[in-house]
Design an enzyme around this catalytic site. Structure first.
Site: not given
Length: 384
Positions: A129, A134, A162, A345, A368
């Site tokens: 997408l 965009a 992804t 630590g 998303e």
């Protein structure tokens, strides 16, 4: 699934699924999580384990060869994998994201071809997408699809994708009528093997390093006309409906990461001694744990309620999905940060998984739809 989910009323069958996935994740995925992050490599061991147990795409319906898990079961799978490895949880999560447009709007032929292939583990599915210009304003995309007889020809670039390069199938949103803005966007299935498909270099990321994020380049990619998902011009609507469902899976990823961090923190404060006793005995530590536990359970309940609405297709899913994603990811960022603090630590070193979980949690506030966008989505639902 037809019932809503009140506190502690998750069906027994789903809790059995949780136990099964947790055991698998701890045995087959957790031992490789640190190396996957350190080497920034795809979690092949996790993929193999999930695929061997039909957990790579549990959402696919039985009629297309899948196991037919409902939305809550899918959430639980993602949650339990994320508890040990955020990168690995993107295998089932993104398979749902990439294939959801086909489920929502695809023709029966398209469903049988691609959902069947996904269920049979013939390839993963990614979702295309976003573009360089965009992101939150997805309707301003520039990728074009032009009809040419019995084919569509696609040109453009999709970024932040992804599992790009690993997935075989890609749902691509492209402009088919520039004059209509969002109503001129259509959705297509593109295959990795289609001539003209190529991938940019892997992004060098803060977290989820085991899940490759790359640009998908489309250079005169010619695909059969029947690979359009739904009617021409309906792609943007399909994309937004998809996110209504899959933001719930990002909430699941967030609570899984947070649960893993809380589990490690609890174990540590029980064992760590200062001033002659376990630091778990100190009220300041106990207050931190209490806040972490409350936020986590609130996020989980909201996510499960959203999953129930996703399964039923309730009218208020848009608001619930946005709320679950936003609340759970904010909670995960707080919980993982506090977990690092509790280890002092040691939490800041790679000898423990907390710093990885903290880094992985951050992306759940971003992808998303950023959490700022989720608040806009939710407020608009409320103002209706």
């Amino acid at each position: 699934m037809s019932q809503d989910f009140d506190l502690f009323q998750v069906p027994e069958s789903h809790e059995l699924l949780r136990s099964t996935v947790r055991s698998l994740a701890e045995k087959e995925i957790a031992p490789h999580a640190a190396a996957v992050d350190e080497e920034a490599r795809f979690p092949q061991e996790a993929f193999d384990a999930l695929a061997a147990n039909d957990l790579h795409a549990v959402h696919v319906a039985e009629e297309y060869g899948g196991v037919g898990a409902d939305a809550l079961a899918t959430v639980i799978v993602i949650e339990e994998v994320a508890r040990v490895c955020g990168s690995s949880s993107l295998i089932p999560a993104v398979n749902k994201l990439g294939s959801m447009p086909v489920i929502l709007s695809g023709s029966e032929e398209l469903k049988r071809r691609y959902l069947g292939a996904l269920a049979r583990n013939e390839g993963m599915f990614s979702y295309c997408l976003s573009e360089p210009e965009a992101g939150s304003d997805a309707a301003s995309m520039k990728t074009r699809a032009v009809r040419d007889g019995d084919h569509w020809v696609l040109n453009g670039a999709k970024c932040w994708i992804t599992n790009a390069g690993v997935s075989e199938f890609y749902t691509v949103m492209a402009v088919t009528d520039p004059e209509k803005r969002s109503r001129g966007i259509s959705a297509f299935v593109v295959e990795k093997s289609d001539p003209g498909v190529s991938f940019g270099p892997k992004e060098r990321k803060l977290g989820i390093k085991g899940s490759p994020t790359r640009t998908v380049n489309l250079d005169n990619v010619r695909i059969p006309a029947d690979r359009i998902i739904g009617a021409e011009g309906t792609g943007f609507g399909t994309a937004m409906r998809t996110l209504d469902h899959t933001r719930v899976t990002i909430a699941a990823q967030a609570i899984g990461i947070a649960q893993g961090a809380l589990d490690h923190a609890v174990d540590y404060v029980r064992q760590r001694h200062q001033f002659g006793r376990p630091i778990a005995d100190f009220q300041g530590v106990q207050f931190m744990l209490a806040d972490m536990g409350m936020k986590l359970e609130a996020a989980r309940q909201l996510t499960y309620a959203a999953a129930a609405r996703s399964e039923r297709g309730d009218a208020d899913l848009t608001g619930f999905g946005a709320a679950a994603k936003c609340f759970a990811s904010d909670a995960a960022m707080e919980i993982t940060t506090d977990a690092v603090q509790l280890l002092g630590g040691y939490g800041y070193t790679r000898d423990f998984p907390l710093e990885r979980m903290m880094r992985d949690a951050k992306i759940t506030q971003i992808y998303e739809g950023t959490n700022q966008i989720q608040r806009i989505v939710l407020s608009r639902q409320l103002l209706k």
